[in-house]
Write a protein that holds these residues in place. Structure first.
Motif: not given
Length: 386
Positions: A114-117, A122-131, A143-152
């Protein structure tokens, strides 16, 4: 009725609250800081900020992350409403990531796709709430790796996971999340009656959270726009809220924290017994995240409906009729009328919807006796064999 969850209180808890009632401070006093410091030590975190409930904690965590109108928050549909609503409180758009069919947590593989898409659109999240659903963390390393890649910003909603661990460290340590939120509602691992907390290793976030919980006020001269007028002086430097916890609640929470290890040990024992007693029945038992040690706030089973004659509701109501207060965690958030009005619909997140059609939360709390647990299993077996 055997409830699905129940607080475990003793005389030490009562004495802790009575001591506050007999003190000079009922609120904004020293018990709050003691609770925060003890929780920070237990979780190996730099800072802890206690508030009136976990919904408030999620709200100010989002605000501290800079979430606002025009931004996006993503979370799982298999959660309580607050994990999504906190984004709406900030004026942000909310979207969801479907769940892992094994752990029933947010699916990191689906998140990556979903992040790649979203990057392309141009619709990346600013915050991810991982429950940390039921007490075990998501795949927080990925998830931490993806946050570094996409900046959320990653907020781990660990309302179910006080006392849990991930990758050998306590949930809340901040290694894989910018902020971690805990709940101290009575059915949670420990209770302060109502209460919540945000943990972080970033001092600027902790300072911001402290202001937001108390009207946006500060008495710190370094945060003021002009020199102090005197010892009485404070300034409101931003719009905040009255999300303060009381000393009564903090004293109860601290007393409960002293018993956390025993609570977790019993919950894990009960989970192990459920795994053994339910083995062989037409059920799907909880799957485990490889690096996670669950706190077992919930023990959820899924009915294999194609292997039994009763439907989901009949099994649920049959257990209730037998004096077992089962529950269902959760109705997918995107199917709530409020979120349907925002454009979500049946079929958007099929794994979460399939889970909802099959799930039942069985009783899970430290004072549940072996005999009560065996009764729960026996009644469930009877219904599945009808």
């Amino acid at each position: 009725m055997i409830p699905y969850g129940r607080q475990s209180l003793d005389q030490a808890d009562i004495d802790a609250v009575m001591a506050v009632l007999q003190s000079d401070w009922l609120t904004q006093g020293p018990a709050i800081e003691r609770f925060e410091q003890a929780m920070a030590r237990r979780c190996q975190a730099g800072h802890a900020v206690a508030v009136c409930n976990a919904t408030a904690a999620l709200h100010i965590a989002c605000l501290a992350a800079g979430l606002g109108p025009g931004d996006r928050l993503w979370t799982t549909p298999n959660t309580f409403l607050a994990s999504a609503n906190c984004g709406r409180y900030c004026g942000a758009q909310v979207d969801f990531v479907d769940i892992d069919p094994l752990t029933w947590n947010l699916d990191a593989v689906a998140l990556a796709a979903k992040l790649e898409k979203a990057e392309r659109n141009g619709t990346l999240p600013k915050v991810l709430v991982a429950v940390a659903f039921s007490g075990q963390s998501c795949d927080m390393r990925e998830i931490a790796r993806l946050s570094e890649r996409y900046g959320f910003t990653v907020i781990e909603d660990a309302s179910h996971a006080v006392g849990a661990s991930y990758a050998g460290r306590p949930v809340g340590c901040g290694e894989f999340a910018d902020m971690t939120v805990f709940s101290f509602h009575p059915v949670k691992i420990i209770t302060s009656a109502e209460g919540g907390m945000v943990l972080t290793n970033r001092p600027e976030l902790a300072q911001h959270l402290q202001r937001l919980r108390s009207h946006g006020m500060t008495r710190d001269a370094e945060q003021m726009s002009e020199p102090s007028h005197g010892p009485w002086y404070y300034q409101q430097v931003e719009l905040g809220f009255n999300y303060r916890i009381t000393d009564l609640q903090a004293a109860l929470g601290l007393s409960q924290l002293n018993k956390l290890e025993g609570f977790i040990a019993r919950r894990r024992e009960l989970a192990s017994r459920y795994n053994r007693l339910l083995n062989g029945l037409p059920l799907t038992l909880p799957g485990l995240q490889p690096e996670a040690e669950s706190a077992w706030h919930l023990y959820v089973v899924r009915l294999r409906l194609d292997e039994i004659s009763l439907d989901h509701r009949q099994v649920f109501e049959g257990l209730r009729a037998a004096g077992i207060g089962v529950n269902l965690h959760y109705i997918p958030v995107h199917l709530q009328p409020y979120y349907c009005d925002l454009g979500f619909a049946q079929g958007d997140y099929p794994q979460a919807e399939r889970y909802y059609a099959e799930a039942i939360s069985l009783p899970m709390f430290p004072s549940l006796s072996d005999e009560e647990q065996e009764y729960v299993v026996g009644q469930l077996q009877r219904l599945l064999e009808e």
